[in-house]
Design an enzyme around this catalytic site. Structure first.
Site, short mmCIF file in Angstrom:
data_model
loop_
_atom_site.label_atom_id
_atom_site.label_comp_id
_atom_site.label_asym_id
_atom_site.label_seq_id
_atom_site.Cartn_x
_atom_site.Cartn_y
_atom_site.Cartn_z
N LYS A 22 59.48 54.00 37.57
CA LYS A 22 60.47 54.92 38.26
C LYS A 22 61.36 55.44 37.13
CE LYS A 22 64.37 52.96 39.84
NZ LYS A 22 65.88 53.54 39.41
N ASN A 23 62.08 54.84 36.07
CA ASN A 23 63.00 55.44 35.29
C ASN A 23 62.26 56.22 34.07
OD1 ASN A 23 64.95 54.40 36.85
ND2 ASN A 23 65.21 52.61 35.34
N CYS A 117 79.55 53.60 41.27
CA CYS A 117 78.57 53.02 42.36
C CYS A 117 78.83 51.62 42.33
CB CYS A 117 77.42 53.48 42.02
SG CYS A 117 76.33 52.62 40.59
N ARG A 122 80.13 54.40 35.99
CA ARG A 122 78.93 55.07 35.34
C ARG A 122 79.41 56.26 34.87
NH1 ARG A 122 74.14 53.30 38.39
NH2 ARG A 122 72.79 54.17 36.62
N ASP A 125 80.42 60.71 29.86
CA ASP A 125 81.00 61.26 28.72
C ASP A 125 80.01 61.46 27.37
OD1 ASP A 125 81.34 58.16 28.87
OD2 ASP A 125 81.99 58.63 26.94
N ASP A 308 68.68 45.41 34.37
CA ASP A 308 67.92 45.68 35.62
C ASP A 308 67.21 44.50 35.88
OD1 ASP A 308 69.04 48.14 35.82
OD2 ASP A 308 67.07 49.27 35.18
N ARG A 400 63.81 52.47 47.02
CA ARG A 400 64.25 53.38 46.16
C ARG A 400 63.39 53.12 44.72
NH1 ARG A 400 70.17 53.91 44.77
NH2 ARG A 400 69.06 55.62 43.57
#
Ligand code: EPZ
Length: 432
Positions: A22-23, A117, A122, A125, A308, A400
């Site tokens: 996914k990422n 979130c 999150r 910058d 994760d 997701r």
């Protein structure tokens, strides 16, 4: 709203195939905005996040078509609209990765700030610092980032923050630098395999990126990029989640299409507690002991143990023999799963960025509430081994990031099904 019901106590056995990462898929899809030629992306997982990003790319003028077997074709048809609106970006933070490509290719972008979130603050910058260093003029106004640059210029950029580098920050700056005039050097770049995969894809499009997978990326800007045909790497987080599923149920599982080299820290930690993972030719075999020992672990940027997987490891260690300490070094507040695991009989205490876990002899099923994607996975893992029935609410998080999870777990012998909540619900969906 849907929920997942698991009858615990079944040992997992058999083979399971891992989907594309996914990422990696998400930033690679945004990279397609860097060209007006067609890109073909293979092994793209069929996930809600991929569908949400497809909608955003559609808004930005790209045609996105999903074909057979994970193939997604993306072609930009119009470059008129360069605004990614709040309602779309807030649903999925990774969509903020459209900023770099839009700015580099179209010279302007208006992208909603993604906001915080449930896994904690999150910030963005580092994304903005990197793009400003490339010569972009950036203002933040009315909840939007407004960025402009007739042509970006190569620069030396340090992308380290208080918790290491930024994964999507590196993606944004690297993508923007591919079309800049001159050479860009990113120091303290994220080394995650998904960033390396994105760099390979960009090079296939004609970019000139070297030292891929290292903290010092060198990008020689080019005038334009062309279409590319590319296959995404397997999802290391999904693979590790199934390894832990095998371990927690004392199962005997072969994980297909996984890359052992992306899981070195995970496999090393598992071997420390007695779970053996061996691999050859892209398939991994998990042999789990009847009882595993406790350990301490710290999440770190790659090649460390990923944040994760923190929730899934916490679920596993809740049944270890002894006391474990899990320290979260990337998102120090990412511990929403603790209270829910405790509802299943785990004995976990949070102290600052640490979870102190006293191994329980067993867990027992109960209704629980998922708070984010990886927390949902942790609750499913605990449910697989808990005595009786576990009901996981708010399962939209799972969709997701885990392709066909009930089907995959069922094929391994888990008793798991999805049902529609009879009461229905108008509850607001909370995204990470
Ligand atoms: C990526 O998020 C992943 N998302 C996340 O996966 C993952 O948890 C995270 O990297 C860390 O590995 C995608 O790849 C789409 P970061 P990202 O910027 O890029 C701080 C999942 O479950 N930081 O690398 O948003 C930040 O607060 C998800 O699949 C700054 O200080 O994370 C954090 O402490 C959730 N300033 C650390 O850096 C910035 O500008 C790492 O965050 C950006 C980040």
């Amino acid at each position: 709203m849907e929920k997942i019901i698991i009858e615990g106590g079944y040992r997992l056995q058999g083979r399971v195939k891992i989907s594309g990462a996914k990422n990696a898929a998400l930033p690679i899809m945004t990279a397609c905005l860097l060209s007006d030629e067609k890109c073909v992306i293979r092994n793209t997982p069929d996930l809600v996040d991929v569908a949400s990003l497809s909608a955003i790319l559609g808004e930005l003028g790209a045609g996105v078509e999903r074909g057979e077997g994970g193939t997604v074709e993306i072609k930009v048809e119009s470059e008129e609209n360069s605004t990614a609106p709040y309602d779309m970006v807030r649903k999925m933070r990774a969509s903020f990765c459209v900023l770099g490509p839009l700015l580099a290719r179209r010279g302007r972008a208006k992208v909603s700030l993604p906001g915080g979130c449930v896994i904690g603050l999150r910030p963005i910058d580092l994304h903005l610092k990197g793009l400003r260093a490339l010569g972009a003029r950036i203002d933040v106004e009315g909840g939007y980032v407004l960025a402009e640059a007739p042509r970006l210029r190569g620069a030396k950029i340090y992308l380290g923050g208080p918790f290491g580098s930024s994964v999507t920050g590196t993606a944004n700056v690297m993508m923007a630098a591919t079309l800049a005039q001159g050479t860009t050097i990113i120091e303290c770049a994220a080394c995650e395999p998904e960033i390396e995969d994105l760099a390979h894809f960009l090079n296939k499009m004609g970019a000139k990126i070297s030292r891929l997978g290292t903290p010092r990326l060198i990008i020689e800007g080019v005038d334009s990029l062309h279409g590319a045909d590319y296959e995404i790497i397997p999802d290391r987080i999904e693979a590790a989640t199934y390894i832990i599923a095998a371990a927690i149920t004392q199962g005997d599982v072969t994980i297909e299409s996984a890359r052992l080299e992306h899981l070195a820290a995970v496999v090393d930690k598992l071997s420390e507690i007695g779970v053996v993972v061996t691999g050859e030719d892209k398939s991994l075999k998990v042999i789990a002991p009847a009882k595993f020992s406790s350990t301490d672990l710290v999440t770190l940027p790659y090649p460390g143990i990923p944040t994760d997987l923190q929730a899934q490891f916490t679920a596993l260690l809740s049944l270890a023999d002894g006391i474990s300490v899990v320290t979260e070094k990337i998102f120090p507040d990412r511990f929403m799963h603790i209270a829910e695991l405790n509802r299943l009989g785990a004995n976990i205490r949070k102290e600052g960025p640490h979870a102190i876990i006293t191994g329980a002899s067993e867990l027992s099923g109960a209704p629980v509430m998922a708070s984010d994607l990886r927390a949902s996975a942790a609750l499913i893992l605990a449910g697989l081994v808990a005595r009786g029935k576990t009901i996981v609410n708010r399962v939209y998080h799972l969709d997701r990031g885990y392709e066909r999870i009930e089907e995959k777990l069922s094929s391994l012998g888990a008793q798991i099904s999805r049902i529609e909540d009879e009461r229905g619900s108008s509850e607001e969906v909370i995204y990470t």
